[in-house]
Design a protein around this motif. Structure first.
Motif, PDB file in Angstrom:
ATOM      1  N   GLY A 216       0.910  -1.237   0.209  1.00  0.00           N
ATOM      2  CA  GLY A 216       0.082   0.113   0.037  1.00  0.00           C
ATOM      3  C   GLY A 216       0.729   1.149  -0.133  1.00  0.00           C
ATOM      4  N   TYR A 217       2.045   1.394   0.195  1.00  0.00           N
ATOM      5  CA  TYR A 217       3.133   2.461   0.075  1.00  0.00           C
ATOM      6  C   TYR A 217       2.784   3.143  -0.926  1.00  0.00           C
ATOM      7  N   ALA A 218       3.004   2.703  -2.301  1.00  0.00           N
ATOM      8  CA  ALA A 218       2.986   3.422  -3.308  1.00  0.00           C
ATOM      9  C   ALA A 218       1.683   4.347  -3.410  1.00  0.00           C
ATOM     10  N   ALA A 219       0.517   3.634  -3.248  1.00  0.00           N
ATOM     11  CA  ALA A 219      -0.677   4.453  -3.347  1.00  0.00           C
ATOM     12  C   ALA A 219      -0.737   5.449  -2.283  1.00  0.00           C
ATOM     13  N   PRO A 236       8.454  14.225  13.714  1.00  0.00           N
ATOM     14  CA  PRO A 236       9.702  14.087  13.204  1.00  0.00           C
ATOM     15  C   PRO A 236       9.952  13.084  12.055  1.00  0.00           C
ATOM     16  N   LEU A 237       8.766  12.532  11.551  1.00  0.00           N
ATOM     17  CA  LEU A 237       8.938  11.801  10.426  1.00  0.00           C
ATOM     18  C   LEU A 237       7.888  12.120   9.329  1.00  0.00           C
ATOM     19  N   ARG A 238       8.168  11.714   8.155  1.00  0.00           N
ATOM     20  CA  ARG A 238       7.325  11.938   7.096  1.00  0.00           C
ATOM     21  C   ARG A 238       7.175  10.804   6.199  1.00  0.00           C
ATOM     22  N   LEU A 239       6.341  10.513   5.447  1.00  0.00           N
ATOM     23  CA  LEU A 239       6.127   9.460   4.241  1.00  0.00           C
ATOM     24  C   LEU A 239       7.423   9.271   3.345  1.00  0.00           C
ATOM     25  N   ASN A 252       4.479   3.550  12.139  1.00  0.00           N
ATOM     26  CA  ASN A 252       3.334   2.811  11.613  1.00  0.00           C
ATOM     27  C   ASN A 252       2.244   3.850  11.134  1.00  0.00           C
ATOM     28  N   TYR A 253       1.482   3.092  10.128  1.00  0.00           N
ATOM     29  CA  TYR A 253       0.445   3.900   9.519  1.00  0.00           C
ATOM     30  C   TYR A 253      -0.718   3.152   9.557  1.00  0.00           C
ATOM     31  N   LEU A 254      -1.843   3.815  10.011  1.00  0.00           N
ATOM     32  CA  LEU A 254      -3.063   3.214   9.829  1.00  0.00           C
ATOM     33  C   LEU A 254      -3.898   3.879   8.517  1.00  0.00           C
TER      34      LEU A 254
END
Length: 533
Positions: A216-219, A236-239, A252-254
């Motif tokens: 699901g990361y690319a989408a 402190p982080l970004r996609l 983590n990503y929901l």
């Protein structure tokens, strides 16, 4: 003569011993007992580690600065992890280590911050003496064994940080007191706009929720590149750091999907040491998915992660997100001007917290001005505890009659909880009059005259001292507690300020206060004598 110098690999064991001697086995950050972790910190380009070495006793103190505690290019650094061996206490090493850190990083940062423990005031005084200003209070932030401690958030600026702050924030009223206090502490003019109108994000349903995978990361990345022009959440982080870096950082990503398509995503980290969850990013194509994701994260925090709180940094120009979080139980705990760098300027940030454990503060040793900041935050959490009770008694009295849900929340947000024991006097004849009390529990007897003559009693849902809001004159009666009282206090100054900004609330409030006073006058058997003021 003690020397302050950068740490080298051979210092790792001595640093571990200092933390063990200082904190025993209860230190929050267990990695400082791990030699391999300490060696990585010493070699990292993103962390400055210093030690204080005595010619006869060896290394007796240590401190660090995490230079990339903000997102990439934010130029934000955390001053922390200072410890001095007990055998070297009283020799001013804490101040010397702070001074050396400031000198070492002054050209590498725009913003430096520290979270100082509040059980002892020494670190608060040292920080203030070196240009750090309090901008927040983080309740129950740290875990020490079975107990938790709160911390104060302090900030210092370097270089052109404040010159790059060109924004005019839009904040909800509940953030305003903290914003004003914080900006005064850092020497800024209060330039915020109080937003009374922006609605929260709507309720949504029919979403399927799951964790992010490589598939699901690319989408999700396409959503960010095509949609995210105005950030509301900072961290402190970004996609765009990349999936593998996110995985390595225990991020983590929901994801919320509707009809098989990604509608929104919530990025968060879990700090196992502190026992807290930190939200660092929110991406959404569908506004209705926001509440759904936040509710799911709270459930996981409580039931699966054993978290004590959920933290989030919200843009000070995002009133809809601020309002949504308030409705979900988050409260503002800090206001940090110019914390995050976005596009071509530095943006103000509101730190908000959803506490998942009872609000039970331990011993604190606060000093001014940190005390004033802490009291604002503590007041909002104490009020959160009594809000349900205010809702229960509304129908029993007239003060809130005719107010809609939004107006009721705005008025209740001004309240301060207070308690009185049996026999205590709430006020006496002739006392200055600046507060009114909405009784939540208990009973108060009202009397007049040199020889006390009963006028009546005030119980749950009724007001006491309402003439204070109508006239501002001195009390003409005395009020004594006959059953233990818990009350919500409204001050005349707060009401005047609210009515100036919200005349719609003022019309209803003054009508209700006058009506309530009239009813109590009609109840008394002593015609012509004041009922409660």
């Amino acid at each position: 003569m003690i020397e302050i110098r950068p740490a080298v690999e051979d210092d790792a064991a001595a640093i571990r011993d200092i933390f063990q001697a200082t904190y025993g086995e209860d230190y929050t950050y267990r990695d400082f007992y791990d030699l391999q972790h300490l060696k990585k910190l010493i070699y990292s380009d993103d962390t400055l580690v210093l030690v204080a070495e005595d010619p006869s006793d060896g290394v007796v103190g240590t401190a660090s600065v995490v230079l990339e505690s903000g997102a990439y290019t934010d130029l934000v650094g955390e001053f922390g992890r200072l410890a001095v061996h007990p055998k070297a206490w009283g020799r001013g090493l804490g101040r010397r280590l702070l001074e050396e850190r400031l000198w070492q990083v002054q050209d590498r940062l725009h913003v430096g911050y520290m979270e100082a423990r509040v059980v002892r005031h020494h670190s608060l005084i040292d920080a203030g003496d070196h240009g750090f200003s309090p901008v927040g209070f983080l309740p129950l932030k740290l875990r020490f064994g079975a107990r938790r401690e709160s911390t104060a958030l302090l900030i210092r600026y370097f270089g052109e940080a404040l010159a790059l702050r060109r924004n005019h924030p839009r904040i909800v009223p509940e953030v305003y007191p903290l914003a004003g206090a914080a900006m005064a502490q850092v020497g800024l003019e209060l330039d915020v706009v109080v937003d009374e109108e922006s609605a929260s994000y709507p309720e949504g349903d029919e979403y399927s929720l799951h964790e992010l995978t490589a598939t699901g990361y690319a989408a999700l990345l396409r959503i960010e590149r095509g949609r995210l022009r105005r950030r509301e959440v900072f961290g402190p982080l970004r996609l765009h750091y990349g999936f593998f870096k996110l995985q390595a950082g225990h991020s983590n990503y929901l994801l919320a999907r509707r009809d098989g398509l990604i509608a929104a995503a919530l990025g968060f980290t879990v700090d196992r040491d502190e026992g807290n969850v930190r939200i660092f990013e929110l991406i959404h194509l569908d506004d209705g998915a926001i509440r759904c994701l936040l509710a799911e994260l709270e459930r996981r925090g409580r039931e699966e992660l054993g978290a004590s709180c959920i933290e989030i940094d919200v843009g000070a120009d995002a009133p809809r997100m601020q309002r949504t979080l308030l409705e979900l139980g988050y409260l503002p705990v800090a206001y940090v001007p110019a914390l995050a760098f976005h596009q071509v300027e530095r943006r103000d940030v509101v730190k908000m917290e959803r506490l998942l454990v009872p609000f039970e503060l331990g011993a604190m040793d606060l000093v001014s001005p940190t005390r004033e900041i802490a009291e604002l935050v503590i007041r909002s959490f104490e009020l959160r505890e009594v809000l349900p009770r205010i809702g229960e008694v509304v129908h029993r009295g007239v003060l809130f009659s005719g107010l809609n849900a939004e107006q009721l929340q705005r008025l209740a947000a001004l309240c301060r909880p207070v308690t009185f024991e049996v026999g205590e006097q709430v006020f006496a004849d002739g006392d200055s009059c600046s507060e009114t009390y909405l009784l939540l529990d208990g009973e108060v007897a009202v009397e007049v005259g040199d020889r006390p003559r009963p006028v009546g009693t005030v119980g749950p849902g009724e007001c006491l001292g309402e003439v204070a809001l109508l006239t501002g004159t001195a009390h003409s009666a005395r009020a004594t507690v006959t059953r233990a009282v818990r009350a919500a206090v409204l001050t005349r100054a707060d009401i005047v300020d609210l009515v100036r900004r919200r005349p719609d609330i003022g019309v209803v409030l003054y009508r209700n206060l006058a009506k309530g006073l009239g009813e109590k006058l009609r109840r008394t058997d002593l015609a012509g004598l004041p009922a409660s003021s």
